[in-house]
Design a protein around this motif. Sequence first.
Motif, short mmCIF file in Angstrom:
data_model
loop_
_atom_site.label_atom_id
_atom_site.label_comp_id
_atom_site.label_asym_id
_atom_site.label_seq_id
_atom_site.Cartn_x
_atom_site.Cartn_y
_atom_site.Cartn_z
N MET A 189 0.86 -1.18 0.00
CA MET A 189 0.00 0.00 0.00
C MET A 189 0.90 1.24 0.00
N GLY A 190 0.77 2.08 -1.02
CA GLY A 190 1.62 3.27 -1.12
C GLY A 190 2.78 2.98 -2.05
N LEU A 191 2.62 3.37 -3.33
CA LEU A 191 3.62 3.00 -4.34
C LEU A 191 4.59 4.16 -4.55
N GLY A 192 5.19 4.63 -3.46
CA GLY A 192 6.14 5.75 -3.53
C GLY A 192 7.56 5.25 -3.62
N SER A 193 8.50 6.08 -3.14
CA SER A 193 9.89 5.71 -3.37
C SER A 193 10.31 4.51 -2.54
N TYR A 194 9.86 4.44 -1.27
CA TYR A 194 10.29 3.27 -0.49
C TYR A 194 9.51 2.02 -0.90
N GLY A 195 8.25 2.18 -1.22
CA GLY A 195 7.47 1.05 -1.71
C GLY A 195 8.12 0.43 -2.94
N VAL A 242 2.16 -1.53 4.61
CA VAL A 242 1.74 -0.13 4.55
C VAL A 242 2.98 0.77 4.46
N ILE A 243 3.12 1.47 3.32
CA ILE A 243 4.32 2.29 3.08
C ILE A 243 3.88 3.69 2.63
N THR A 244 3.06 4.31 3.44
CA THR A 244 2.49 5.62 3.14
C THR A 244 3.03 6.65 4.15
N PRO A 245 2.69 7.94 4.01
CA PRO A 245 3.12 8.93 5.00
C PRO A 245 2.68 8.55 6.43
N ASN A 246 3.54 8.86 7.39
CA ASN A 246 3.41 8.39 8.78
C ASN A 246 2.01 8.52 9.39
N ALA A 247 1.39 9.69 9.20
CA ALA A 247 0.13 9.96 9.90
C ALA A 247 -1.02 9.10 9.36
N LEU A 248 -0.81 8.47 8.21
CA LEU A 248 -1.87 7.64 7.63
C LEU A 248 -1.82 6.20 8.14
N HIS A 249 -0.67 5.80 8.70
CA HIS A 249 -0.48 4.39 9.08
C HIS A 249 -1.58 3.89 10.01
N GLU A 271 5.36 0.49 7.95
CA GLU A 271 6.64 1.20 7.97
C GLU A 271 6.83 1.99 9.27
N LYS A 272 8.09 2.31 9.55
CA LYS A 272 8.42 3.15 10.69
C LYS A 272 8.23 4.60 10.30
N PRO A 273 7.93 5.52 11.19
CA PRO A 273 7.42 5.24 12.52
C PRO A 273 6.03 4.63 12.38
N MET A 274 5.70 3.65 13.24
CA MET A 274 4.44 2.93 13.04
C MET A 274 3.24 3.87 13.12
N TYR A 302 11.31 -2.63 10.56
CA TYR A 302 12.66 -2.38 11.09
C TYR A 302 13.68 -3.27 10.39
N ARG A 303 14.17 -2.81 9.23
CA ARG A 303 15.05 -3.66 8.42
C ARG A 303 16.41 -3.91 9.08
N MET A 304 16.88 -3.00 9.95
CA MET A 304 18.19 -3.21 10.58
C MET A 304 18.20 -4.41 11.52
N GLN A 348 7.47 18.80 0.60
CA GLN A 348 7.19 17.36 0.71
C GLN A 348 6.46 17.03 2.01
N TRP A 349 5.80 15.87 2.04
CA TRP A 349 4.99 15.50 3.21
C TRP A 349 5.85 15.38 4.47
N ARG A 350 7.13 15.03 4.32
CA ARG A 350 8.00 14.88 5.50
C ARG A 350 8.14 16.18 6.30
N GLN A 403 1.06 17.66 9.61
CA GLN A 403 -0.19 16.91 9.46
C GLN A 403 0.06 15.47 8.97
N LEU A 404 0.99 15.32 8.04
CA LEU A 404 1.26 14.01 7.44
C LEU A 404 2.44 13.28 8.08
N ALA A 405 3.40 14.05 8.58
CA ALA A 405 4.63 13.44 9.11
C ALA A 405 4.54 13.19 10.61
P1 NAD Z 1 6.96 8.73 -0.68
O1 NAD Z 1 6.43 10.12 -0.63
O2 NAD Z 1 7.99 8.41 -1.69
O3 NAD Z 1 5.76 7.69 -0.90
C1 NAD Z 1 4.55 7.81 -0.18
C2 NAD Z 1 3.44 7.21 -1.01
O4 NAD Z 1 2.21 7.35 -0.31
C3 NAD Z 1 3.28 7.91 -2.36
O5 NAD Z 1 3.17 6.96 -3.38
C4 NAD Z 1 1.98 8.69 -2.20
O6 NAD Z 1 1.28 8.81 -3.42
C5 NAD Z 1 1.23 7.82 -1.22
N1 NAD Z 1 0.16 8.52 -0.51
C6 NAD Z 1 -1.02 7.99 -0.20
N2 NAD Z 1 -1.80 8.86 0.41
C7 NAD Z 1 -1.11 10.01 0.51
C8 NAD Z 1 -1.40 11.29 1.04
N3 NAD Z 1 -2.58 11.59 1.61
N4 NAD Z 1 -0.43 12.23 0.98
C9 NAD Z 1 0.75 11.98 0.43
N5 NAD Z 1 1.08 10.77 -0.11
C10 NAD Z 1 0.15 9.80 -0.06
O7 NAD Z 1 7.46 8.40 0.79
P2 NAD Z 1 8.40 7.18 1.21
O8 NAD Z 1 9.80 7.65 1.30
O9 NAD Z 1 8.11 6.03 0.36
O10 NAD Z 1 7.92 6.92 2.73
C11 NAD Z 1 6.74 6.20 3.03
C12 NAD Z 1 6.87 5.55 4.42
O11 NAD Z 1 7.97 4.65 4.41
C13 NAD Z 1 7.12 6.53 5.55
O12 NAD Z 1 6.45 6.12 6.70
C14 NAD Z 1 8.62 6.43 5.77
O13 NAD Z 1 9.01 6.73 7.10
C15 NAD Z 1 8.88 4.98 5.44
N6 NAD Z 1 10.25 4.75 4.95
C16 NAD Z 1 10.98 3.76 5.52
C17 NAD Z 1 12.27 3.51 5.09
C18 NAD Z 1 13.08 2.39 5.68
O14 NAD Z 1 14.26 2.28 5.38
N7 NAD Z 1 12.48 1.53 6.48
C19 NAD Z 1 12.82 4.29 4.07
C20 NAD Z 1 12.04 5.29 3.49
C21 NAD Z 1 10.76 5.51 3.96
#
Ligand code: NAD
Length: 333
Positions: free
Chosen positions: A8-14, A74-81, A98-101, A126-128, A165-167, A171-173
């Motif tokens: 869930m959440g096809l962003g950079s970490y997903g 779940v790999i979306t912005p923190n506040a949505l988890h 994802e962290k933070p949970m 927690y990959r470490m 960015q959301w970080r 509201q989102l972080a």
């Molecule tokens: P990102 O911005 O690249 O991806 C977030 C995804 O969530 C996007 O695809 C975005 O479209 C989607 N999304 C869904 N609803 C949204 C909304 N209301 N607002 C904004 N985006 C929304 O962020 P990321 O770097 O992939 O981070 C996502 C999560 O993964 C965070 O909780 C972050 O802490 C965690 N993360 C963990 C690691 C790790 O090493 N464990 C590394 C990076 C990120």
Amino acid sequence: PILRVAIMGLGSYGSRVAEAMKDCKQAKLTGVISGTPSKIKDWQSKYSIPEKNCYNYENFDNIKNNPDIDAVYVITPNALHHDQVIRVAKAGKHVICEKPMAINAQEGQQMVDACKKANVKLLVGYRMHFEPKTLEIVRMRKDGEFGKILFFQGLSGFTIGDPNQWRLNKQLAGGGAMMDIGIYSINGARYMVGEEPIWVTAQETKNNPQKFKAGVDETIQFQLGFPGGAVSSCLSTYSMNSLDRFFLNGEKGYAELQPSTGYGPIKGRTHRGELDQPHVTHQTVQMDEMAGIILQGKQPIVPVDGEEGVKDMKIIDAIYQAVQSGKKVELKL
Ligand code: NAD
């Protein structure tokens, strides 16, 4: 058995997790949940995901009726988890979050409770906790090779770019650098020292209030006290690049990692010499190990369950409280 996972959440970490999962032996990407149809199309062709395993944020509760998905990551912005994890639990699927949970301990606890009630497992990304050099230090500490542990230093930071960015959006972080990267030093202090902290002190520095608005921390130094007498001294920041170092010292010896929590290769040494455990792709090992935890009840060396996540959230709550009050905050984990 293979753990069939929907991301869930096809962003950079997903995307990073999906690529890493190609090499998994026990886990497989079988579904996606996204609000962006074009990304779904893209991922479908890249990872051969059938239409029936694709969901959006409105309809993903229907995953309940999908026998080809065991767990949602779940790999979306923190506040949505919080809400998303609870919805997945109610749909009867295991959850990796994802962290933070969450953005505070209360929300984290509600997630733990919801998963318990739904009889599904909740793990935090927690990959470490599966990284070989990290685990070698944990082993040495448990075997007494450092003697009585007295000090840990954790430095976690990077220079954050785009101010929109959301970080950098409270509201989102849910906060700033502490939520995102400082959590590595918090979590690291706990698995390196091998105890739960009993007090916290913390000081904030904000040089750029334009970029780091109210409630979004730029730099925080914090100290943790442990029952065995160890102290840890840590720094979390969004304003220094390549800040990624752990240092542990006991009566008999030391361990250091630098980089300590980046995607790797992790590098380090102890008083006995260089750490030479192999570099692994963290997310590949993590997902294989998590499949074992979820499907076979395997016990990881360092826990990755929801309760573990809540402990870190309690420490973050205490750090923010200590920054506000300027006083030492007692902790009970
Ligand atoms: P990102 O911005 O690249 O991806 C977030 C995804 O969530 C996007 O695809 C975005 O479209 C989607 N999304 C869904 N609803 C949204 C909304 N209301 N607002 C904004 N985006 C929304 O962020 P990321 O770097 O992939 O981070 C996502 C999560 O993964 C965070 O909780 C972050 O802490 C965690 N993360 C963990 C690691 C790790 O090493 N464990 C590394 C990076 C990120």
